[in-house]
Write an enzyme that holds these catalytic residues in place. Structure first.
Site, PDB file in Angstrom:
ATOM      1  N   ASP A  84      -5.136  -8.181  -3.731  1.00  0.00           N
ATOM      2  CA  ASP A  84      -5.476  -7.924  -2.327  1.00  0.00           C
ATOM      3  C   ASP A  84      -6.790  -8.580  -1.888  1.00  0.00           C
ATOM      4  OD1 ASP A  84      -5.429  -6.943   0.222  1.00  0.00           O
ATOM      5  OD2 ASP A  84      -5.391  -4.825  -0.299  1.00  0.00           O
TER       6      ASP A  84
ATOM      7  N   HIS B  21       0.820  -1.224   0.000  1.00  0.00           N
ATOM      8  CA  HIS B  21       0.000   0.000   0.000  1.00  0.00           C
ATOM      9  C   HIS B  21       0.859   1.282   0.000  1.00  0.00           C
ATOM     10  CE1 HIS B  21      -3.492  -2.474   0.351  1.00  0.00           C
ATOM     11  NE2 HIS B  21      -3.183  -2.894   1.566  1.00  0.00           N
TER      12      HIS B  21
HETATM   13 ZN   LIG Z   1      -3.621  -6.983   2.355  1.00  0.00          ZN
END
Ligand SMILES: [Zn+2]
Length: 333
Positions: free
Chosen positions: A251, A200
């Protein structure tokens, strides 16, 4: 033009396969409300469910052009072994990013000590599973855990993956506890290095990006999930400006389509910069494949074939350009 275009397979550097089941049933609220729904789902997982459902999700990934996946796994050891079997059935190269979880979350995520975590990890390694060290986050791992995990990963030459800076609240909590932002804490604990991938880094500030750059760590962006979870925009141009390696992950698996991940990245870069040349097609394809492989520490993974007679590509003068600009994974054979 040949009917088929050969490409390196896409590499999905960050997946939680069980979360595929949440699509369409976890809307509303914010990230933290979504997390509660996710924890409920995680709580009830069994090895048999993982074995069955992950095979379905990995087959979907394979059909979409992902031929390798990094599974960021926090459901426990028997479920990890089931995930390995599921990936083998689906024909996807798997790197099991086995998660260390020291506090918070739900009980089944947690190990009683770093030593207990490393025992599990060693057991997986001894059985021939390709693994990475994965402290879940600075929320889930106290400082002494991070120090030990950073040391172990470096000594063993293993990839280290960690969530960081996905949400502002996580940064505020880290500042309150440690007087440092998450990526500063990771650096301080020896968790950054050339085999590290920060997942991220959405809200990373300039100093944190500088630490990622200085340590030759990478960032894994997960744009469709980050959009869905209202995380924010990955700072694409600021990462590229610092020559920080970038890869992609599906994800939460709200969407399984490498072209869409790459197009989101490109779209963010264009919107943020007001320019259309921040990322070249070659750079995007590399982010989608070899950067992900480097992040997972693999050097061989299957190629894929693209159907250039598909309506989405038919008549396109530059199929590679058309591919990243306007195709879905439906063009993968
Ligand atoms: Zn994750």
């Amino acid at each position: 033009m040949p009917d088929v275009l050969q490409l390196p397979g896409f590499v999905n550097a960050h997946s939680h396969a069980f979360q595929r089941a949440l699509r369409g049933r976890a809307e509303g609220g914010d990230f933290w409300a979504w997390r509660e729904t996710m924890l409920e789902l995680a709580r009830g997982q069994t090895p048999a469910q993982v074995r069955h459902q992950y095979a379905v999700v990995y087959a979907e990934m394979r059909a979409a052009g992902y031929t390798a996946v990094g599974e960021f796994h926090y459901l426990g050891l028997p479920e990890a072994e089931a995930a390995v079997e599921a990936a083998a059935e689906a024909g996807v190269e798997l790197v099991l990013l086995y998660v260390a979880y020291g506090r918070g979350g739900i009980e089944r995520f947690r190990q009683e000590s770093v030593a207990a975590y490393l025992r599990d990890l060693e057991r997986l390694r001894l059985s021939g599973v390709r693994v990475g060290v994965a402290p879940h986050s600075v929320r889930a791992c106290p400082r002494d855990w991070l120090e030990e995990l950073g040391r172990y990963a470096a000594a063993e030459g293993l990839p280290l993956h960690v969530h960081a800076d996905e949400q502002p609240r996580e940064i505020e909590e880290c500042l309150a506890e440690h007087g440092l932002r998450p990526i500063e804490l990771l650096a301080d604990c020896g968790c950054l290095g050339p085999r590290t991938t920060v997942v991220h880094a959405t809200h990373a500030d300039g100093a944190e990006l500088g630490l990622i750059r200085a340590s030759s760590s990478r960032v894994c962006a997960c744009p469709t999930t980050e959009a869905n979870l209202a995380d924010g925009f990955v700072p694409v141009e600021r990462l590229l400006h610092r020559s920080i390696g970038l890869c992609i992950g599906s994800d939460s698996n709200v969407r399984i389509d490498p072209f869409e991940e790459l197009r989101e990245l490109d779209g963010i870069a264009r919107r943020q910069s007001g320019r259309r040349d921040v990322l070249t097609v070659d750079a995007l394809l590399s982010i989608g494949s070899d950067e992900g492989a480097a992040s997972l520490g693999i050097d061989a993974w299957p190629e894929i074939e693209i159907d250039t007679t598909h309506p989405q590509l038919r008549g396109a003068a530059e199929p590679l350009f058309a591919l990243v600009a306007g195709c879905s994974a439906d063009v993968v054979l």
